[in-house]
Enzyme design. Structure first.
Site, PDB file in Angstrom:
ATOM      1  N   LYS A 294       1.566  -9.938 -36.927  1.00  0.00           N
ATOM      2  CA  LYS A 294       2.867  -9.774 -35.925  1.00  0.00           C
ATOM      3  C   LYS A 294       3.819 -11.260 -36.201  1.00  0.00           C
ATOM      4  O   LYS A 294       3.220 -11.940 -36.782  1.00  0.00           O
ATOM      5  CB  LYS A 294       2.541  -9.910 -34.641  1.00  0.00           C
ATOM      6  CG  LYS A 294       1.704  -8.754 -34.026  1.00  0.00           C
ATOM      7  CD  LYS A 294       1.472  -8.832 -32.550  1.00  0.00           C
ATOM      8  CE  LYS A 294       0.446  -7.683 -31.938  1.00  0.00           C
ATOM      9  NZ  LYS A 294       1.257  -6.516 -31.777  1.00  0.00           N
ATOM     10  N   ARG A 368      -6.425   1.685 -30.707  1.00  0.00           N
ATOM     11  CA  ARG A 368      -6.898   2.858 -31.127  1.00  0.00           C
ATOM     12  C   ARG A 368      -8.286   2.980 -31.474  1.00  0.00           C
ATOM     13  O   ARG A 368      -9.132   3.785 -31.374  1.00  0.00           O
ATOM     14  CB  ARG A 368      -5.840   3.762 -31.639  1.00  0.00           C
ATOM     15  CG  ARG A 368      -5.710   3.374 -33.010  1.00  0.00           C
ATOM     16  CD  ARG A 368      -4.363   3.930 -33.502  1.00  0.00           C
ATOM     17  NE  ARG A 368      -3.121   3.279 -32.913  1.00  0.00           N
ATOM     18  CZ  ARG A 368      -1.875   3.526 -33.321  1.00  0.00           C
ATOM     19  NH1 ARG A 368      -1.600   4.563 -34.077  1.00  0.00           N
ATOM     20  NH2 ARG A 368      -0.873   2.827 -32.646  1.00  0.00           N
TER      21      ARG A 368
END
Length: 519
Positions: A294, A368
């Site tokens: 990030k 996920r």
């Protein structure tokens, strides 16, 4: 004696009321450790006096109408959520804060999808209690304002601030119900708000303190302290490997911090064999993004990427404290997502517990991956409901911002129950689509059964939900994407800036209603 500062208008008011002598004696008889918060509504007609709540009316009579008099000369009528503080009106309270509640008798606002009256009470009471806290008064009695639960929630949520690692801390204020009203509703509100505050604490704590192991230990302590009808399993890496949770392990392997699979049980049903509800929460205790790292700006906020685990575990702790007659299981895969020589690489293929293979094209779509294995495991309990919560996608924040949690579900019954609960709590939910349109974008994959990101940039929250759906065969499942409600700047005035613990109260309310439906 130290004298609290009295605004000029307050001194004028006290002189007119013949209280100058009392003030000049420095509250000789007043209890300097206790404050009072009272509510007032907006006036119904232009020339009417704004009506007090019943507690406000009673207090005004107790001080021979002096509260009304000082209020009238202190400025314009109070608007919803605004406050005004008075000093020396009664010997039991050094400070009295009057708070604006808005219109009297308002209910559910179908446009806003919440109970406006309850939300007004939370906002107003929180503002009033903070005024008392700023005066460093250690105790405050709170007007129930017609809904003692909402008042308690406003007080407990509004006073909370994470300052555990600071030397200088805010004054601790103990809120209590004013009068002999509905103590049961007040205590219920305290419990709901305390549940949300537990989630706030877990989410706000720095990642070097809130490791997977530490998270599990805190939940174990809180759950066992809540009820004897509980069980906690802190599953180590060896157990995760035995379960064939390759998708979860692929994320965890990038960090030196060992992963934990937390499994908590609350067995409140009188029928031990009663099928449970299973709550699943994403537990990434720090998310750097992994190899797909990030940007550094605001990466510190990713200490709260375990918000799903924090909210579902806190809701189950609260259900145990309430003694709800239902069985609930909480599952939280806990690990860090870090870049290293052992981390997932873009293009790697991993195998989930149900045998499906996943091409990992973006290591920052890790939530996920860990949820996939946890959802597979959830089915082994033959549950009535599977509900998962996760700070899953930045796309959810773009779509709804902090107004509501996005809900993706295959069950209209479950959606309606969650929606009804959210109207009550003011912590809203909004239904999002689970179309096959999105599924096609994750199962069209070059190297594996599916990809961990969608083919296109659009609808990232929807393709993430479609990915999770591939690991769910249960007909009553909901995925709550809580990324947009993770933090608060100033949008929800009764929560200070920081991590929100949302939507814990909505989950608790959902469980309360489910237990009543099942009775």
């Amino acid at each position: 004696m130290f004298l609290l500062p009295l605004p000029a208008v307050g001194r004028v008011a006290l002189r007119r009321l013949g209280l100058k002598r009392f003030w000049s004696q420095g509250f000789a008889a007043a209890d300097m450790t206790k404050g009072l918060v009272l509510g007032i509504y907006t006036r119904e007609k232009e020339n009417d006096a704004p009506p007090f709540t019943s507690a406000g009316e009673n207090f005004d009579k107790l001080v021979s109408g002096k509260l009304r008099e000082v209020l009238n000369i202190s400025g314009p009528p109070l608007k919803a959520g605004k406050t005004r503080t008075f000093y020396g009106l009664h010997e039991d309270f050094s400070s009295v804060v009057v708070v604006g509640l808005g219109k009297k008798g308002v209910g559910v606002d179908d446009q806003e999808n919440w109970h406006e009256g309850k939300e007004n009470i939370r906002v107003a009471v929180a503002a009033g209690c903070r005024q008392i806290q700023d005066l460093e008064i250690s105790s405050v009695e709170v007007d129930p304002c017609g809904d003692a639960q909402a008042a308690a929630e406003g007080a407990v949520l509004g006073l909370y601030e994470y300052d555990e690692l600071k030397q200088k801390k805010k004054a601790v204020v103990s809120p209590k119900l004013h009068g002999s009203g509905d103590q049961e509703a007040w205590q219920k509100g305290v419990l709901f708000a305390s549940g949300q505050n537990l989630a706030r604490q877990l989410m706000e704590t720095p990642a070097n303190e809130m490791t997977p192991t530490r998270f599990a230990e805190i939940i174990e302590k809180n759950l066992k302290g809540a009820s004897s009808k509980t069980e906690v399993h802190i599953r180590p890496k060896s157990w995760i490997e035995e379960q064939g949770m390759g998708s979860f392990l692929s994320v965890a392997k990038g960090s030196d911090e060992p992963p934990v699979f937390l499994e908590i049980h609350y067995r409140g049903s009188p029928n031990a064999s009663d099928a449970p509800l299973v709550f699943v929460g994403k537990g990434i205790t720090f998310d750097s993004g992994g190899i797909s790292i990030k940007p550094s700006a605001n990466m510190d906020l990713m200490r709260a990427d375990m918000g799903g685990a924090a909210t579902i575990c806190s809701a189950i702790v609260s259900a145990a404290k309430l003694g709800l007659p239902i069985n609930v299981i909480g599952l939280a895969p806990l690990c860090e997502n870090m870049p290293s020589g052992k981390a997932n690489k873009p293009g790697d293929v991993v195998r989930a517990k149900n045998g499906k293979t996943i091409q990992v094209d973006n290591t920052d779509a890790e939530g996920r991956l860990i949820l996939a294995d946890a959802l597979c495991y959830a089915h082994t309990f033959n549950p009535k409901v599977i509900l998962n919560a996760a700070t899953l996608t930045g796309a959810m924040d773009i779509a709804l911002g902090s107004a509501a949690t996005g809900v993706f579900t295959n069950s209209s019954w479950l959606w309606n129950r969650l929606f009804e609960a959210s109207v009550e709590t003011g912590d809203r939910v909004w239904r999002m689509p689970l179309f096959e349109h999105y599924t096609r974008q994750v199962v069209d994959c070059q190297l594996a059964d599916m990809n961990n990101i969608g083919k296109y940039r659009s609808a990232g929250a929807c393709t993430a939900a479609a990915f999770l759906k591939e690991f769910v065969s249960h007909p009553t499942w909901a995925h709550l994407d809580i990324a947009g409600v993770m933090t608060n700047k100033d949008e929800v005035s009764y929560l200070r800036k920081g991590m929100t613990g949302r939507p814990t109260r909505t989950l608790i309310e959902f469980l309360v209603r489910f237990s009543q439906d099942s009775a």
